[in-house]
Write an enzyme that holds these catalytic residues in place. Structure first.
Site, PDB file in Angstrom:
ATOM      1  N   TYR A  93      71.413  77.063  85.025  1.00 16.88           N
ATOM      2  CA  TYR A  93      69.975  77.238  84.864  1.00 16.88           C
ATOM      3  C   TYR A  93      69.727  78.203  83.718  1.00 16.88           C
ATOM      4  CZ  TYR A  93      69.861  81.829  87.224  1.00 16.88           C
ATOM      5  OH  TYR A  93      70.031  83.144  87.563  1.00 16.88           O
ATOM      6  N   CYS A  94      68.525  78.143  83.183  1.00 15.07           N
ATOM      7  CA  CYS A  94      68.116  79.029  82.093  1.00 15.07           C
ATOM      8  C   CYS A  94      66.665  79.427  82.365  1.00 15.07           C
ATOM      9  CB  CYS A  94      68.306  78.344  80.739  1.00 15.07           C
ATOM     10  SG  CYS A  94      67.443  76.768  80.577  1.00 15.07           S
ATOM     11  N   LYS A  95      65.829  79.445  81.359  1.00 18.27           N
ATOM     12  CA  LYS A  95      64.420  79.758  81.593  1.00 18.27           C
ATOM     13  C   LYS A  95      63.644  78.508  81.976  1.00 18.27           C
ATOM     14  CE  LYS A  95      60.255  81.755  79.600  1.00 18.27           C
ATOM     15  NZ  LYS A  95      59.634  82.364  78.414  1.00 18.27           N
ATOM     16  N   TRP A 122      64.561  79.125  85.739  1.00 20.10           N
ATOM     17  CA  TRP A 122      63.943  80.381  86.149  1.00 20.10           C
ATOM     18  C   TRP A 122      62.440  80.246  86.381  1.00 20.10           C
ATOM     19  CZ3 TRP A 122      65.515  84.477  88.445  1.00 20.10           C
ATOM     20  CH2 TRP A 122      64.614  85.520  88.615  1.00 20.10           C
TER      21      TRP A 122
END
Length: 142
Positions: A93-95, A122
């Site tokens: 996952y990231c933003k 996120w």
């Protein structure tokens, strides 16, 4: 739960798609027998600003794109913990999901067969008020 087949455009072949409820269950269960590792691919300063999903490790994909292709020793020197084993399932996952997709593809290219993505990343975690682990400067994530 959805799996990409690889036939659709812009999809990482054989990458499992995870939703908020599945990630939350994974975080709450913390089954030591289950080899699923959450990987936050945001830059360290982003984690300082927001925190991270509890238990996630940080491998910043933008500034350290080579992370999945370096030796185990170099990885440990760079991050301060052992690289996830290739028989583990990695969930990225990231933003907002873009870097997570790229990281899943890089991990597959480097030999990890079981990869997944949390497309909401996120922004979705925060919107749904998922638990947050505070990250302090100088702290090594593990």
């Amino acid at each position: 739960m959805r799996w990409y087949s690889g036939s659709a455009e812009n999809q990482v072949p054989n990458s499992r798609i995870w939703g908020f409820d599945e990630i939350k269950t994974l975080v709450e269960k913390k089954d030591p027998e289950e080899k699923v590792i959450l990987v936050d691919v945001r830059e360290p300063y982003e984690l300082l600003d927001t925190g991270k999903i509890p238990g996630a490790i940080n491998i910043p994909i933008t500034s350290a794109v080579q992370s999945f292709h370096i030796s185990d020793e170099d990885f440990e020197d760079m991050y301060g913990y052992a690289r996830p084993p290739k028989d583990a399932s990695l969930v990225f996952y990231c933003k907002a999901g873009v870097r997570a997709k790229a990281a899943a593809g890089l991990a597959q290219h480097a030999g990890w067969e079981s990869v997944g993505e949390y497309p909401g990343s996120w922004l979705d975690w925060d919107k749904n008020k998922g638990p947050v682990e505070v990250v302090k400067q100088g702290k090594k994530d593990n």
